[in-house]
Write a protein that holds these residues in place. Structure first.
Motif, PDB file in Angstrom:
ATOM      1  N   ALA A  60       1.530   5.574  -2.118  1.00 21.35           N
ATOM      2  CA  ALA A  60       0.320   6.609  -1.472  1.00 21.35           C
ATOM      3  C   ALA A  60      -0.786   5.722  -0.992  1.00 21.35           C
ATOM      4  CB  ALA A  60       0.366   7.843  -2.955  1.00 21.35           C
ATOM      5  N   ILE A  61      -1.325   4.923  -1.816  1.00 27.11           N
ATOM      6  CA  ILE A  61      -2.362   3.867  -1.718  1.00 27.11           C
ATOM      7  C   ILE A  61      -2.050   3.561  -0.339  1.00 27.11           C
ATOM      8  CG2 ILE A  61      -3.858   1.439  -2.171  1.00 27.11           C
ATOM      9  CD1 ILE A  61      -3.106   2.356  -5.064  1.00 27.11           C
ATOM     10  N   THR A  62      -0.411   2.317  -0.232  1.00 27.74           N
ATOM     11  CA  THR A  62      -0.287   1.355   0.993  1.00 27.74           C
ATOM     12  C   THR A  62      -0.473   2.406   2.117  1.00 27.74           C
ATOM     13  OG1 THR A  62       1.198   0.751  -0.423  1.00 27.74           O
ATOM     14  CG2 THR A  62       1.535  -0.016   1.879  1.00 27.74           C
ATOM     15  N   ARG A  63      -0.079   3.695   1.900  1.00 30.41           N
ATOM     16  CA  ARG A  63       0.301   5.089   3.544  1.00 30.41           C
ATOM     17  C   ARG A  63      -0.709   4.693   3.733  1.00 30.41           C
ATOM     18  NH1 ARG A  63       4.312   6.989   0.312  1.00 30.41           N
ATOM     19  NH2 ARG A  63       2.696   8.336  -0.254  1.00 30.41           N
ATOM     20  N   PHE A  64      -2.152   4.842   3.012  1.00 31.41           N
ATOM     21  CA  PHE A  64      -3.491   5.818   2.832  1.00 31.41           C
ATOM     22  C   PHE A  64      -4.182   4.681   3.951  1.00 31.41           C
ATOM     23  CE2 PHE A  64      -7.756   5.423   1.532  1.00 31.41           C
ATOM     24  CZ  PHE A  64      -8.331   6.706   2.024  1.00 31.41           C
ATOM     25  N   ASP A  65      -3.634   3.466   3.988  1.00 32.17           N
ATOM     26  CA  ASP A  65      -4.271   2.276   4.200  1.00 32.17           C
ATOM     27  C   ASP A  65      -3.504   1.868   5.455  1.00 32.17           C
ATOM     28  OD1 ASP A  65      -5.211  -0.440   3.453  1.00 32.17           O
ATOM     29  OD2 ASP A  65      -3.740  -1.178   5.158  1.00 32.17           O
ATOM     30  N   ALA A  66      -2.501   2.686   5.559  1.00 29.94           N
ATOM     31  CA  ALA A  66      -2.024   2.123   7.565  1.00 29.94           C
ATOM     32  C   ALA A  66      -2.651   3.304   8.145  1.00 29.94           C
ATOM     33  CB  ALA A  66      -0.459   2.539   7.012  1.00 29.94           C
ATOM     34  N   GLU A  67      -2.341   4.559   7.534  1.00 34.81           N
ATOM     35  CA  GLU A  67      -2.571   6.175   8.181  1.00 34.81           C
ATOM     36  C   GLU A  67      -4.810   5.467   8.656  1.00 34.81           C
ATOM     37  OE1 GLU A  67      -2.660   8.808   5.180  1.00 34.81           O
ATOM     38  OE2 GLU A  67      -0.672   9.207   5.633  1.00 34.81           O
ATOM     39  N   ARG A 233     -13.285  -2.178 -14.084  1.00 33.56           N
ATOM     40  CA  ARG A 233     -12.714  -1.022 -12.550  1.00 33.56           C
ATOM     41  C   ARG A 233     -12.619  -2.064 -11.026  1.00 33.56           C
ATOM     42  NH1 ARG A 233     -15.448   1.716 -16.009  1.00 33.56           N
ATOM     43  NH2 ARG A 233     -16.897   1.931 -14.434  1.00 33.56           N
ATOM     44  N   ALA A 234     -13.553  -3.290 -10.841  1.00 27.81           N
ATOM     45  CA  ALA A 234     -13.484  -3.745  -9.246  1.00 27.81           C
ATOM     46  C   ALA A 234     -11.511  -4.575  -9.504  1.00 27.81           C
ATOM     47  CB  ALA A 234     -14.852  -4.458  -9.833  1.00 27.81           C
ATOM     48  N   LEU A 235     -12.061  -4.880 -10.781  1.00 29.23           N
ATOM     49  CA  LEU A 235     -10.127  -5.675 -10.965  1.00 29.23           C
ATOM     50  C   LEU A 235      -9.330  -5.037 -10.938  1.00 29.23           C
ATOM     51  CD1 LEU A 235     -11.354  -8.364 -14.647  1.00 29.23           C
ATOM     52  CD2 LEU A 235     -12.021  -8.380 -11.874  1.00 29.23           C
ATOM     53  N   ILE A 236      -9.410  -3.620 -11.331  1.00 30.17           N
ATOM     54  CA  ILE A 236      -8.097  -2.925 -10.270  1.00 30.17           C
ATOM     55  C   ILE A 236      -7.963  -3.325  -8.906  1.00 30.17           C
ATOM     56  CG2 ILE A 236      -7.357  -0.824  -9.403  1.00 30.17           C
ATOM     57  CD1 ILE A 236      -8.941   0.269 -12.451  1.00 30.17           C
ATOM     58  N   HIS A 237      -8.725  -3.129  -8.387  1.00 39.85           N
ATOM     59  CA  HIS A 237      -8.573  -3.741  -6.676  1.00 39.85           C
ATOM     60  C   HIS A 237      -8.043  -4.886  -6.377  1.00 39.85           C
ATOM     61  CE1 HIS A 237     -10.661   0.788  -6.436  1.00 39.85           C
ATOM     62  NE2 HIS A 237     -11.595   0.683  -6.840  1.00 39.85           N
ATOM     63  N   VAL A 238      -9.232  -6.406  -6.931  1.00 45.03           N
ATOM     64  CA  VAL A 238      -8.563  -7.431  -6.958  1.00 45.03           C
ATOM     65  C   VAL A 238      -7.100  -7.165  -7.352  1.00 45.03           C
ATOM     66  CG1 VAL A 238      -8.309 -10.101  -7.305  1.00 45.03           C
ATOM     67  CG2 VAL A 238     -10.512  -8.504  -6.993  1.00 45.03           C
ATOM     68  N   MET A 239      -6.106  -6.587  -8.232  1.00 49.38           N
ATOM     69  CA  MET A 239      -4.949  -6.858  -7.878  1.00 49.38           C
ATOM     70  C   MET A 239      -4.232  -5.969  -6.649  1.00 49.38           C
ATOM     71  SD  MET A 239      -4.419  -6.732 -12.634  1.00 49.38           S
ATOM     72  CE  MET A 239      -2.079  -7.363 -11.539  1.00 49.38           C
ATOM     73  N   GLY A 244      -0.517  -6.908  -2.345  1.00 47.65           N
ATOM     74  CA  GLY A 244      -0.063  -6.030  -1.059  1.00 47.65           C
ATOM     75  C   GLY A 244      -0.373  -4.509  -1.314  1.00 47.65           C
ATOM     76  N   ALA A 245      -0.915  -3.930  -2.176  1.00 45.37           N
ATOM     77  CA  ALA A 245      -0.572  -2.742  -2.038  1.00 45.37           C
ATOM     78  C   ALA A 245      -1.844  -2.078  -1.119  1.00 45.37           C
ATOM     79  CB  ALA A 245      -1.276  -2.396  -3.025  1.00 45.37           C
ATOM     80  N   SER A 246      -2.551  -2.651  -1.232  1.00 42.10           N
ATOM     81  CA  SER A 246      -3.714  -2.055   0.955  1.00 42.10           C
ATOM     82  C   SER A 246      -4.177  -3.540   0.668  1.00 42.10           C
ATOM     83  CB  SER A 246      -4.500  -1.973  -0.088  1.00 42.10           C
ATOM     84  OG  SER A 246      -5.453  -2.419  -0.862  1.00 42.10           O
TER      85      SER A 246
END
Length: 402
Positions: A60-67, A233-239, A244-246
Protein backbone atom coordinates in the motif's frame (compact mmCIF):
# COMPACT_ATOMS: atom_id res chain seq x y z
CA UNK A 1 14.09 -13.00 22.78
CA UNK A 2 12.95 -11.98 26.25
CA UNK A 3 15.06 -9.36 27.95
CA UNK A 4 17.62 -10.26 30.56
CA UNK A 5 18.58 -7.80 33.26
CA UNK A 6 21.55 -6.18 34.94
CA UNK A 7 21.15 -5.76 38.70
CA UNK A 8 22.48 -2.34 39.57
CA UNK A 9 23.09 -0.71 42.92
CA UNK A 10 23.25 3.04 42.71
CA UNK A 11 22.06 5.79 45.03
CA UNK A 12 19.51 8.22 43.60
CA UNK A 13 20.18 11.93 43.48
CA UNK A 14 20.85 13.20 46.99
CA UNK A 15 17.73 15.02 48.21
CA UNK A 16 17.89 18.72 48.90
CA UNK A 17 16.58 18.01 52.38
CA UNK A 18 17.74 15.08 54.54
CA UNK A 19 14.09 14.62 55.55
CA UNK A 20 13.08 13.57 52.00
CA UNK A 21 12.21 10.03 53.08
CA UNK A 22 10.98 8.89 49.64
CA UNK A 23 14.44 9.42 48.20
CA UNK A 24 16.35 8.15 51.19
CA UNK A 25 14.31 4.94 51.21
CA UNK A 26 15.87 3.68 47.96
CA UNK A 27 19.50 4.63 48.65
CA UNK A 28 21.68 1.56 48.18
CA UNK A 29 18.84 -0.63 46.92
CA UNK A 30 19.34 -2.45 43.59
CA UNK A 31 17.31 -1.87 40.46
CA UNK A 32 17.17 -3.82 37.20
CA UNK A 33 18.34 -2.39 33.86
CA UNK A 34 17.40 -4.19 30.65
CA UNK A 35 19.93 -6.14 28.61
CA UNK A 36 18.57 -6.19 25.02
CA UNK A 37 18.82 -9.47 23.16
CA UNK A 38 21.08 -9.52 20.11
CA UNK A 39 18.81 -9.57 17.05
CA UNK A 40 21.13 -9.44 14.05
CA UNK A 41 20.73 -13.19 13.46
CA UNK A 42 17.71 -13.95 15.63
CA UNK A 43 14.85 -16.00 14.21
CA UNK A 44 11.51 -14.34 14.93
CA UNK A 45 8.22 -16.17 15.36
CA UNK A 46 6.07 -13.90 13.19
CA UNK A 47 2.52 -15.18 12.80
CA UNK A 48 1.49 -15.79 9.17
CA UNK A 49 -1.43 -13.34 9.32
CA UNK A 50 0.80 -10.64 10.82
CA UNK A 51 3.46 -11.20 8.14
CA UNK A 52 0.78 -11.01 5.44
CA UNK A 53 -0.60 -7.77 6.90
CA UNK A 54 2.90 -6.28 6.93
CA UNK A 55 3.43 -7.24 3.29
CA UNK A 56 0.06 -5.77 2.31
CA UNK A 57 0.89 -2.54 4.15
CA UNK A 58 4.24 -2.30 2.40
CA UNK A 59 2.50 -2.74 -0.94
CA UNK A 60 0.00 0.00 0.00
CA UNK A 61 2.89 2.37 0.76
CA UNK A 62 4.48 1.62 -2.62
CA UNK A 63 1.19 2.20 -4.46
CA UNK A 64 0.68 5.46 -2.57
CA UNK A 65 4.10 6.63 -3.66
CA UNK A 66 3.36 5.84 -7.31
CA UNK A 67 -0.17 7.30 -7.26
CA UNK A 68 0.97 10.63 -5.86
CA UNK A 69 3.71 10.86 -8.46
CA UNK A 70 1.10 10.45 -11.20
CA UNK A 71 -1.39 12.81 -9.53
CA UNK A 72 0.96 15.76 -9.17
CA UNK A 73 3.29 15.26 -12.13
CA UNK A 74 5.97 17.96 -11.94
CA UNK A 75 4.35 19.48 -8.86
CA UNK A 76 4.98 16.34 -6.81
CA UNK A 77 7.79 17.85 -4.74
CA UNK A 78 5.58 20.25 -2.75
CA UNK A 79 3.22 17.46 -1.72
CA UNK A 80 6.14 15.27 -0.69
CA UNK A 81 7.27 18.09 1.61
CA UNK A 82 3.73 18.43 3.01
CA UNK A 83 3.58 14.72 3.86
CA UNK A 84 7.00 14.90 5.49
CA UNK A 85 5.80 17.78 7.64
CA UNK A 86 2.59 15.99 8.66
CA UNK A 87 4.63 12.93 9.67
CA UNK A 88 6.94 15.09 11.77
CA UNK A 89 4.04 16.89 13.45
CA UNK A 90 2.27 13.59 14.17
CA UNK A 91 5.43 12.00 15.58
CA UNK A 92 5.77 14.95 17.95
CA UNK A 93 2.09 14.77 18.89
CA UNK A 94 2.53 11.19 20.11
CA UNK A 95 4.71 12.74 22.81
CA UNK A 96 2.19 15.53 23.50
CA UNK A 97 4.06 18.16 21.48
CA UNK A 98 1.14 19.61 19.55
CA UNK A 99 1.14 22.42 17.01
CA UNK A 100 -1.40 23.81 14.56
CA UNK A 101 -0.77 23.94 10.82
CA UNK A 102 -0.77 27.75 11.01
CA UNK A 103 1.82 27.87 13.81
CA UNK A 104 4.10 25.42 12.02
CA UNK A 105 3.85 27.33 8.74
CA UNK A 106 4.79 30.53 10.56
CA UNK A 107 7.74 28.77 12.19
CA UNK A 108 8.97 27.89 8.71
CA UNK A 109 9.28 31.59 7.87
CA UNK A 110 10.98 32.43 11.15
CA UNK A 111 7.92 33.68 13.01
CA UNK A 112 7.68 31.16 15.83
CA UNK A 113 8.01 32.35 19.39
CA UNK A 114 11.14 31.31 21.26
CA UNK A 115 10.76 27.89 22.87
CA UNK A 116 7.43 27.17 21.19
CA UNK A 117 6.20 23.73 20.17
CA UNK A 118 6.29 24.93 16.57
CA UNK A 119 10.07 25.26 16.80
CA UNK A 120 10.36 21.75 18.22
CA UNK A 121 8.28 20.28 15.41
CA UNK A 122 10.26 22.30 12.86
CA UNK A 123 13.39 20.61 14.22
CA UNK A 124 11.68 17.25 13.74
CA UNK A 125 11.00 18.14 10.11
CA UNK A 126 14.67 19.02 9.67
CA UNK A 127 15.68 15.70 11.23
CA UNK A 128 13.42 13.74 8.90
CA UNK A 129 14.74 15.63 5.89
CA UNK A 130 18.28 14.92 6.96
CA UNK A 131 17.54 11.23 7.53
CA UNK A 132 15.95 10.72 4.14
CA UNK A 133 18.72 12.58 2.34
CA UNK A 134 21.21 10.03 3.64
CA UNK A 135 21.34 6.86 1.60
CA UNK A 136 22.90 3.49 2.24
CA UNK A 137 22.67 1.13 5.22
CA UNK A 138 21.63 2.20 8.68
CA UNK A 139 24.74 3.10 10.69
CA UNK A 140 25.49 4.54 14.14
CA UNK A 141 26.66 7.69 12.38
CA UNK A 142 23.33 8.13 10.59
CA UNK A 143 21.44 7.60 13.84
CA UNK A 144 23.58 10.25 15.54
CA UNK A 145 23.04 12.66 12.63
CA UNK A 146 19.27 12.26 12.88
CA UNK A 147 19.36 12.90 16.62
CA UNK A 148 21.64 15.91 16.26
CA UNK A 149 19.24 17.52 13.80
CA UNK A 150 16.20 16.61 15.86
CA UNK A 151 17.47 17.92 19.20
CA UNK A 152 19.62 20.81 18.01
CA UNK A 153 19.71 23.54 20.64
CA UNK A 154 18.37 21.30 23.43
CA UNK A 155 21.52 20.84 25.45
CA UNK A 156 19.97 18.50 28.02
CA UNK A 157 19.54 15.93 25.24
CA UNK A 158 23.22 16.11 24.21
CA UNK A 159 22.31 16.22 20.50
CA UNK A 160 24.22 13.76 18.33
CA UNK A 161 25.73 11.88 21.27
CA UNK A 162 24.77 8.56 22.77
CA UNK A 163 23.87 8.87 26.43
CA UNK A 164 26.49 8.43 29.15
CA UNK A 165 24.06 8.02 32.02
CA UNK A 166 21.14 5.88 33.10
CA UNK A 167 17.68 6.86 31.84
CA UNK A 168 14.28 5.41 32.68
CA UNK A 169 10.64 5.63 31.65
CA UNK A 170 7.96 6.48 34.21
CA UNK A 171 8.36 6.50 37.97
CA UNK A 172 10.06 9.42 39.68
CA UNK A 173 12.53 11.94 38.30
CA UNK A 174 15.26 11.07 40.79
CA UNK A 175 15.43 7.27 40.81
CA UNK A 176 14.76 4.33 38.43
CA UNK A 177 13.54 2.10 41.25
CA UNK A 178 9.83 2.59 40.53
CA UNK A 179 10.14 3.11 36.76
CA UNK A 180 7.89 1.39 34.23
CA UNK A 181 10.96 0.41 32.19
CA UNK A 182 14.69 0.88 32.70
CA UNK A 183 16.70 0.74 29.43
CA UNK A 184 20.18 -0.77 29.37
CA UNK A 185 23.20 0.69 31.10
CA UNK A 186 24.88 3.35 28.99
CA UNK A 187 27.92 1.05 28.70
CA UNK A 188 25.77 -1.35 26.61
CA UNK A 189 24.37 1.25 24.18
CA UNK A 190 27.17 1.25 21.60
CA UNK A 191 27.20 -2.54 21.10
CA UNK A 192 23.40 -2.72 21.06
CA UNK A 193 23.17 -0.03 18.36
CA UNK A 194 25.80 -1.89 16.32
CA UNK A 195 23.69 -5.05 16.56
CA UNK A 196 20.58 -3.10 15.49
CA UNK A 197 22.37 -1.70 12.45
CA UNK A 198 23.51 -5.20 11.46
CA UNK A 199 19.91 -6.41 11.81
CA UNK A 200 18.72 -3.67 9.44
CA UNK A 201 20.78 -5.21 6.62
CA UNK A 202 18.90 -8.52 6.69
CA UNK A 203 16.73 -9.43 3.73
CA UNK A 204 14.91 -12.48 5.10
CA UNK A 205 12.04 -10.60 6.79
CA UNK A 206 9.07 -8.69 5.38
CA UNK A 207 10.30 -5.11 5.07
CA UNK A 208 7.65 -3.43 7.22
CA UNK A 209 7.95 -6.17 9.85
CA UNK A 210 11.70 -5.62 9.92
CA UNK A 211 11.23 -1.86 10.28
CA UNK A 212 8.77 -2.39 13.15
CA UNK A 213 11.16 -4.73 14.98
CA UNK A 214 14.05 -2.31 14.45
CA UNK A 215 11.93 0.51 15.84
CA UNK A 216 10.95 -1.51 18.92
CA UNK A 217 14.57 -2.55 19.49
CA UNK A 218 15.69 1.08 19.19
CA UNK A 219 13.11 2.18 21.77
CA UNK A 220 14.25 -0.64 24.05
CA UNK A 221 17.89 0.48 23.79
CA UNK A 222 16.80 4.12 24.33
CA UNK A 223 20.25 5.36 23.28
CA UNK A 224 19.74 9.08 23.99
CA UNK A 225 18.97 11.26 26.97
CA UNK A 226 15.91 12.62 25.16
CA UNK A 227 14.26 12.43 21.74
CA UNK A 228 14.28 8.63 21.49
CA UNK A 229 10.69 8.29 20.31
CA UNK A 230 10.91 10.83 17.51
CA UNK A 231 14.32 9.57 16.38
CA UNK A 232 13.09 5.97 16.44
CA UNK A 233 10.05 6.75 14.31
CA UNK A 234 12.25 8.59 11.82
CA UNK A 235 14.29 5.40 11.43
CA UNK A 236 11.18 3.54 10.22
CA UNK A 237 11.22 5.81 7.18
CA UNK A 238 14.94 5.34 6.64
CA UNK A 239 14.38 1.60 6.44
CA UNK A 240 11.33 1.92 4.17
CA UNK A 241 13.34 4.14 1.83
CA UNK A 242 16.38 1.85 1.91
CA UNK A 243 14.14 -1.15 1.23
CA UNK A 244 12.54 0.48 -1.80
CA UNK A 245 9.00 0.70 -0.38
CA UNK A 246 8.95 4.44 -1.05
CA UNK A 247 11.12 6.56 -3.28
CA UNK A 248 9.81 10.12 -3.02
CA UNK A 249 7.07 10.28 -0.41
CA UNK A 250 6.99 10.00 3.35
CA UNK A 251 3.89 8.10 4.38
CA UNK A 252 2.80 9.68 7.70
CA UNK A 253 2.94 6.47 9.74
CA UNK A 254 3.02 8.41 13.01
CA UNK A 255 -0.37 9.91 12.11
CA UNK A 256 -1.63 6.34 11.85
CA UNK A 257 -0.19 5.51 15.27
CA UNK A 258 -2.28 8.33 16.72
CA UNK A 259 -5.28 6.06 16.15
CA UNK A 260 -4.36 4.15 19.32
CA UNK A 261 -1.34 5.47 21.18
CA UNK A 262 -1.96 3.22 24.19
CA UNK A 263 -1.88 0.12 21.97
CA UNK A 264 1.35 1.34 20.39
CA UNK A 265 3.06 1.72 23.77
CA UNK A 266 1.65 -1.60 24.95
CA UNK A 267 3.04 -3.29 21.83
CA UNK A 268 6.50 -1.97 22.68
CA UNK A 269 6.16 -3.47 26.15
CA UNK A 270 5.04 -6.84 24.74
CA UNK A 271 8.01 -6.78 22.34
CA UNK A 272 10.33 -6.51 25.36
CA UNK A 273 8.58 -9.58 26.77
CA UNK A 274 9.55 -11.53 23.66
CA UNK A 275 6.65 -11.18 21.20
CA UNK A 276 7.25 -9.04 18.08
CA UNK A 277 3.78 -9.58 16.58
CA UNK A 278 1.86 -6.73 18.28
CA UNK A 279 4.32 -4.01 17.25
CA UNK A 280 4.41 -5.34 13.66
CA UNK A 281 0.61 -5.33 13.68
CA UNK A 282 0.46 -1.76 15.06
CA UNK A 283 2.94 -0.36 12.52
CA UNK A 284 1.18 -2.15 9.66
CA UNK A 285 -2.25 -0.85 10.65
CA UNK A 286 -0.78 2.61 11.13
CA UNK A 287 0.55 2.46 7.58
CA UNK A 288 -2.89 1.66 6.18
CA UNK A 289 -4.48 4.52 8.14
CA UNK A 290 -1.69 6.87 7.04
CA UNK A 291 -2.16 5.97 3.37
CA UNK A 292 -5.92 6.57 3.57
CA UNK A 293 -5.49 9.89 5.37
CA UNK A 294 -2.64 10.93 3.07
CA UNK A 295 -4.69 10.15 -0.02
CA UNK A 296 -7.50 12.39 1.26
CA UNK A 297 -5.00 15.18 1.93
CA UNK A 298 -3.53 14.80 -1.55
CA UNK A 299 -6.98 14.97 -3.11
CA UNK A 300 -7.82 18.09 -1.09
CA UNK A 301 -4.59 19.81 -2.14
CA UNK A 302 -5.06 18.85 -5.79
CA UNK A 303 -8.54 20.36 -5.73
CA UNK A 304 -7.28 23.52 -4.04
CA UNK A 305 -4.42 23.90 -6.51
CA UNK A 306 -6.67 23.41 -9.53
CA UNK A 307 -9.11 26.00 -8.22
CA UNK A 308 -6.34 28.53 -7.84
CA UNK A 309 -5.03 27.78 -11.34
CA UNK A 310 -8.50 28.36 -12.80
CA UNK A 311 -8.83 31.74 -11.08
CA UNK A 312 -5.31 33.08 -11.58
CA UNK A 313 -5.22 35.84 -14.17
CA UNK A 314 -1.57 36.20 -15.02
CA UNK A 315 0.68 35.45 -17.98
CA UNK A 316 2.01 31.91 -17.97
CA UNK A 317 5.55 33.17 -17.47
CA UNK A 318 4.55 35.32 -14.47
CA UNK A 319 6.14 34.77 -11.05
CA UNK A 320 2.71 34.03 -9.59
CA UNK A 321 2.57 30.71 -11.47
CA UNK A 322 5.88 29.67 -9.94
CA UNK A 323 4.70 30.58 -6.45
CA UNK A 324 1.37 28.77 -6.84
CA UNK A 325 2.55 25.16 -6.17
CA UNK A 326 5.00 26.45 -3.54
CA UNK A 327 2.00 27.49 -1.42
CA UNK A 328 1.07 23.83 -1.00
CA UNK A 329 4.37 23.25 0.76
CA UNK A 330 4.63 26.59 2.53
CA UNK A 331 1.19 28.15 3.11
CA UNK A 332 2.54 31.18 4.99
CA UNK A 333 4.80 33.43 2.93
CA UNK A 334 6.38 36.85 3.05
CA UNK A 335 7.52 39.01 0.19
CA UNK A 336 11.10 38.43 1.30
CA UNK A 337 10.64 34.65 1.18
CA UNK A 338 9.26 34.86 -2.36
CA UNK A 339 12.16 37.09 -3.41
CA UNK A 340 14.76 34.69 -1.97
CA UNK A 341 13.09 31.45 -3.10
CA UNK A 342 12.46 32.52 -6.70
CA UNK A 343 15.31 35.03 -7.10
CA UNK A 344 13.05 37.93 -8.02
CA UNK A 345 12.87 41.60 -7.06
CA UNK A 346 10.61 42.98 -4.36
CA UNK A 347 8.21 44.61 -6.90
CA UNK A 348 7.93 41.28 -8.75
CA UNK A 349 7.28 39.38 -5.51
CA UNK A 350 4.72 41.93 -4.32
CA UNK A 351 2.93 41.80 -7.69
CA UNK A 352 2.82 37.99 -7.62
CA UNK A 353 1.31 38.02 -4.13
CA UNK A 354 -1.28 40.57 -5.22
CA UNK A 355 -2.25 38.39 -8.19
CA UNK A 356 -2.47 35.32 -5.95
CA UNK A 357 -4.66 37.22 -3.51
CA UNK A 358 -7.00 38.20 -6.36
CA UNK A 359 -7.16 34.52 -7.39
CA UNK A 360 -8.16 33.55 -3.85
CA UNK A 361 -4.95 31.60 -3.24
CA UNK A 362 -3.77 33.77 -0.34
CA UNK A 363 -5.69 35.89 2.09
CA UNK A 364 -5.34 39.59 2.76
CA UNK A 365 -1.88 40.15 4.27
CA UNK A 366 -1.57 40.34 8.05
CA UNK A 367 1.07 41.91 10.24
CA UNK A 368 2.50 39.33 12.61
CA UNK A 369 5.11 39.90 15.30
CA UNK A 370 8.01 37.47 15.40
CA UNK A 371 10.79 37.09 17.93
CA UNK A 372 11.95 40.42 19.30
CA UNK A 373 8.56 41.88 18.29
CA UNK A 374 9.79 42.42 14.76
CA UNK A 375 6.87 43.16 12.44
CA UNK A 376 6.35 40.93 9.42
CA UNK A 377 3.71 41.12 6.70
CA UNK A 378 2.47 37.60 5.94
CA UNK A 379 0.18 36.15 3.27
CA UNK A 380 -1.48 32.81 4.08
CA UNK A 381 -3.04 30.11 1.92
CA UNK A 382 -5.90 29.47 4.34
CA UNK A 383 -7.40 26.65 2.25
CA UNK A 384 -4.17 24.69 2.59
CA UNK A 385 -3.98 25.36 6.32
CA UNK A 386 -7.57 24.17 6.69
CA UNK A 387 -6.78 20.99 4.72
CA UNK A 388 -3.80 20.28 6.97
CA UNK A 389 -5.89 20.82 10.08
CA UNK A 390 -8.52 18.43 8.70
CA UNK A 391 -5.76 15.85 8.20
CA UNK A 392 -4.83 16.19 11.88
CA UNK A 393 -8.46 16.07 12.97
CA UNK A 394 -9.04 12.82 11.04
CA UNK A 395 -6.09 11.26 12.89
CA UNK A 396 -7.40 12.49 16.24
CA UNK A 397 -10.94 11.35 15.40
CA UNK A 398 -9.75 7.82 14.66
CA UNK A 399 -7.99 7.94 18.03
CA UNK A 400 -11.28 8.70 19.77
CA UNK A 401 -13.22 6.02 17.89
CA UNK A 402 -10.61 3.23 17.72
Amino acid sequence: MRLSWDNVVRAPTVPASPTDRSRLSVVGKPYRAAVPAAIKRMQFNIMPDVAALADDARAAITRFDAELSAMFDGEFAPLSAVLLRTESASSSQIENITVSARALSLANVGLAKFGSNAKLVQANVEAMNRALELTGPLTPGLILAVHEALMHGQDQAEPGRFRNQQVWIGGTDYSPHSADFVPPLNSRVHDSIGDLCAFSERTDLPLLAQAAIAHAQFETIHPFNDGNGRAGRALIHVMLRNGGASTRTTVPVSAGLLSNIDAYYEALTVYRDGDPNPIIDQISRAAFLAVDNGQQLATDLRTIHDGWATNLRARRDAVAWRVLPFLLRQPSVTSKLVQETFNVTQPAADNALRQLQEAGAVSKPKTIHGEGQKRNVVWQATEVLDALDRFGERARRSSRTA
